[in-house]
Design an enzyme around this catalytic site. Structure first.
Site, PDB file in Angstrom:
ATOM      1  N   SER A 106      44.458  24.433  65.251  1.00 45.31           N
ATOM      2  CA  SER A 106      45.757  23.853  64.893  1.00 45.31           C
ATOM      3  C   SER A 106      45.919  23.754  63.377  1.00 45.31           C
ATOM      4  O   SER A 106      44.961  23.478  62.663  1.00 45.31           O
ATOM      5  CB  SER A 106      45.851  22.456  65.506  1.00 45.31           C
ATOM      6  OG  SER A 106      46.975  21.762  64.989  1.00 45.31           O
ATOM      7  N   TYR A 129      52.367  25.926  61.701  1.00 40.96           N
ATOM      8  CA  TYR A 129      53.660  25.258  61.559  1.00 40.96           C
ATOM      9  C   TYR A 129      54.241  25.706  60.235  1.00 40.96           C
ATOM     10  O   TYR A 129      53.518  25.785  59.232  1.00 40.96           O
ATOM     11  CB  TYR A 129      53.509  23.732  61.540  1.00 40.96           C
ATOM     12  CG  TYR A 129      53.322  23.112  62.901  1.00 40.96           C
ATOM     13  CD1 TYR A 129      54.319  23.192  63.872  1.00 40.96           C
ATOM     14  CD2 TYR A 129      52.145  22.435  63.218  1.00 40.96           C
ATOM     15  CE1 TYR A 129      54.154  22.613  65.119  1.00 40.96           C
ATOM     16  CE2 TYR A 129      51.974  21.853  64.470  1.00 40.96           C
ATOM     17  CZ  TYR A 129      52.982  21.949  65.412  1.00 40.96           C
ATOM     18  OH  TYR A 129      52.809  21.376  66.652  1.00 40.96           O
ATOM     19  N   THR A 155      54.104  28.464  66.095  1.00 35.49           N
ATOM     20  CA  THR A 155      54.777  27.515  66.986  1.00 35.49           C
ATOM     21  C   THR A 155      56.254  27.459  66.634  1.00 35.49           C
ATOM     22  O   THR A 155      56.622  27.165  65.500  1.00 35.49           O
ATOM     23  CB  THR A 155      54.144  26.114  66.882  1.00 35.49           C
ATOM     24  OG1 THR A 155      52.785  26.204  67.309  1.00 35.49           O
ATOM     25  CG2 THR A 155      54.879  25.111  67.766  1.00 35.49           C
ATOM     26  N   LYS A 230      54.679  31.307  69.917  1.00 33.14           N
ATOM     27  CA  LYS A 230      54.280  30.276  70.885  1.00 33.14           C
ATOM     28  C   LYS A 230      55.408  29.283  71.102  1.00 33.14           C
ATOM     29  O   LYS A 230      55.835  28.610  70.166  1.00 33.14           O
ATOM     30  CB  LYS A 230      53.026  29.545  70.371  1.00 33.14           C
ATOM     31  CG  LYS A 230      52.537  28.430  71.294  1.00 33.14           C
ATOM     32  CD  LYS A 230      51.227  27.830  70.774  1.00 33.14           C
ATOM     33  CE  LYS A 230      50.661  26.800  71.716  1.00 33.14           C
ATOM     34  NZ  LYS A 230      51.333  25.496  71.599  1.00 33.14           N
ATOM     35  N   HIS A 254      54.855  23.223  74.888  1.00 40.41           N
ATOM     36  CA  HIS A 254      54.168  22.330  73.956  1.00 40.41           C
ATOM     37  C   HIS A 254      53.505  21.175  74.720  1.00 40.41           C
ATOM     38  O   HIS A 254      53.521  20.023  74.283  1.00 40.41           O
ATOM     39  CB  HIS A 254      55.177  21.779  72.928  1.00 40.41           C
ATOM     40  CG  HIS A 254      54.583  21.441  71.589  1.00 40.41           C
ATOM     41  ND1 HIS A 254      54.925  22.091  70.435  1.00 40.41           N
ATOM     42  CD2 HIS A 254      53.659  20.503  71.231  1.00 40.41           C
ATOM     43  CE1 HIS A 254      54.253  21.564  69.413  1.00 40.41           C
ATOM     44  NE2 HIS A 254      53.471  20.604  69.880  1.00 40.41           N
TER      45      HIS A 254
END
Length: 369
Positions: A106, A129, A155, A230, A254
């Site tokens: 992440s 992100y 994402t 994603k 998510h």
């Protein structure tokens, strides 16, 4: 007590972790309808097993973006793993590597890309992100590349953070002894205390709400790494992802933490697979707790699946050994499901091996005599 399935780790994690931390990992958005549905939808898909097939040898290996892995079960990006266990992402990386599969790190990890790379060999993807400051993004992508990460999982379902009421009640914030390690040097590593969710405030301040398909194109100009999109749930967006040059699609809601009342990912999967028309691989993220779930996803056209919460719950319970055990249990259950369904390799798993709610002709009520 001996652990015999993946779901049992959740109760152990709940006992061990501070309430704020457990709730952050476990909860979904608003009414949490989609959170329950991500699991429940699997139970509405049944098997059509084929018998009297020689299943003495079963091959679960596959390739993802050209990388060979031991099974189609991979680790999804989950944030702030050191809240679960002091070794956090290090432990997860070692467990994934030992199992011969892929870990996705992440952006909001409590260990940096360099630290995770230092745990040893392994195929790793980096979840991204997009921050308002694009220099931060470019720098992060370059660091992931240099650290040997093999793909970017972008994402795309978080222009704003979903409303997670447990985090609001608990005034969730990153514990003071931890930082978002990838952003430490950029003064973006700390989360302020807030009178709602500290993470929601952080996202509102830092994450770019203007993110659009042109940014997927932009990302390809700053990196040669393949980009997985994603957070796709519809055929329309699957087609746009292919047009935008995505190397793959991850069907994800998510973990039911963004928009409540979207369908379970296993129910959105087939629509996305059909729209992708085999041009890019499609993966499923969300709700997988059993080897039977993995088989169902592959029967509906997924190239592989990602697990999220089982990783943080098993990490909280038993550290690296817990994550290894989760991967091992899912592997063994999936192998058994293949054998009992009459499939010796992944390409033998077909749509005909399952029947779903939406395959059955809807029974008409019989006229009363």
């Amino acid at each position: 007590m001996e652990i015999t399935n993946v779901s049992e780790y959740e109760a152990i994690a709940k006992q061990k972790l501070p309430k704020m931390v457990f709730d952050y990992y476990a909860s979904g958005a608003e009414d949490q309808w989609t959170l329950a549905e991500n699991r429940n939808a699997f139970s509405r898909i049944l098997f059509r097993p084929r018998i009297l097939i020689d299943v003495s040898k079963i091959d679960m290996t596959t390739t993802v973006l050209g990388f060979k892995i031991s099974m189609p079960i991979m680790i999804a990006p989950t944030a702030m793993q050191k809240m679960a266990h002091p070794e956090g992402e290090y432990a997860t990386a070692r467990a994934a590597s030992a199992a011969g599969t892929i870990m996705t790190l992440s952006s909001w990890a409590t260990s940096s890309v360099e630290e995770v790379a230092s745990t040893g060999p392994g195929i790793r993807f980096f979840q991204l992100y997009v921050y308002k400051d694009r220099h931060v993004v470019a720098q992060l992508v370059r660091r992931a590349e240099r650290a040997g990460f093999k793909a970017i999982a972008l994402t795309v379902d978080t222009p704003r953070l979903g409303r997670r009421e447990a985090d609001i009640k608990n005034r969730f914030t990153l514990p003071p002894f931890l930082t978002l390690k990838n952003f430490e040097g950029l003064d973006l590593g700390k989360m302020d205390k807030s009178n709602d969710s500290g993470l929601a405030s952080y996202v509102a301040g830092q994450i770019d709400r203007s993110l659009s398909w042109k940014d997927v194109k932009w990302l390809q100009t700053i990196t040669k790494l393949p980009i997985l999109v994603k957070g796709v749930l519809t055929a329309e967006d699957a087609r746009l992802a292919v047009q935008a040059g995505a190397a793959g699609i991850i069907v994800s809601n998510h973990g039911a933490r963004q928009l409540d009342y979207v369908p379970a990912t296993i129910l959105a999967l087939e629509e996305v697979v059909k729209a992708a028309q085999g041009r890019v691989p499609v993966f499923l993220d969300g709700g997988v707790r059993r080897g039977t779930d993995v088989f169902k996803a592959l029967a509906l056209g997924a190239s592989g699946i990602f697990i999220g919460r089982p990783v943080v719950f098993s990490l909280a319970a038993e550290g690296e050994a817990g994550v290894r055990k989760v991967l091992q249990m899912l592997r063994e259950e999936f192998e058994l499901t293949m054998a009992l369904s009459g499939c010796r390799s992944l390409n033998e798993i077909t749509r005909n091996h399952i029947v779903t709610d939406w395959d059955l002709p809807h029974p008409r009520p019989l006229p009363r005599l």
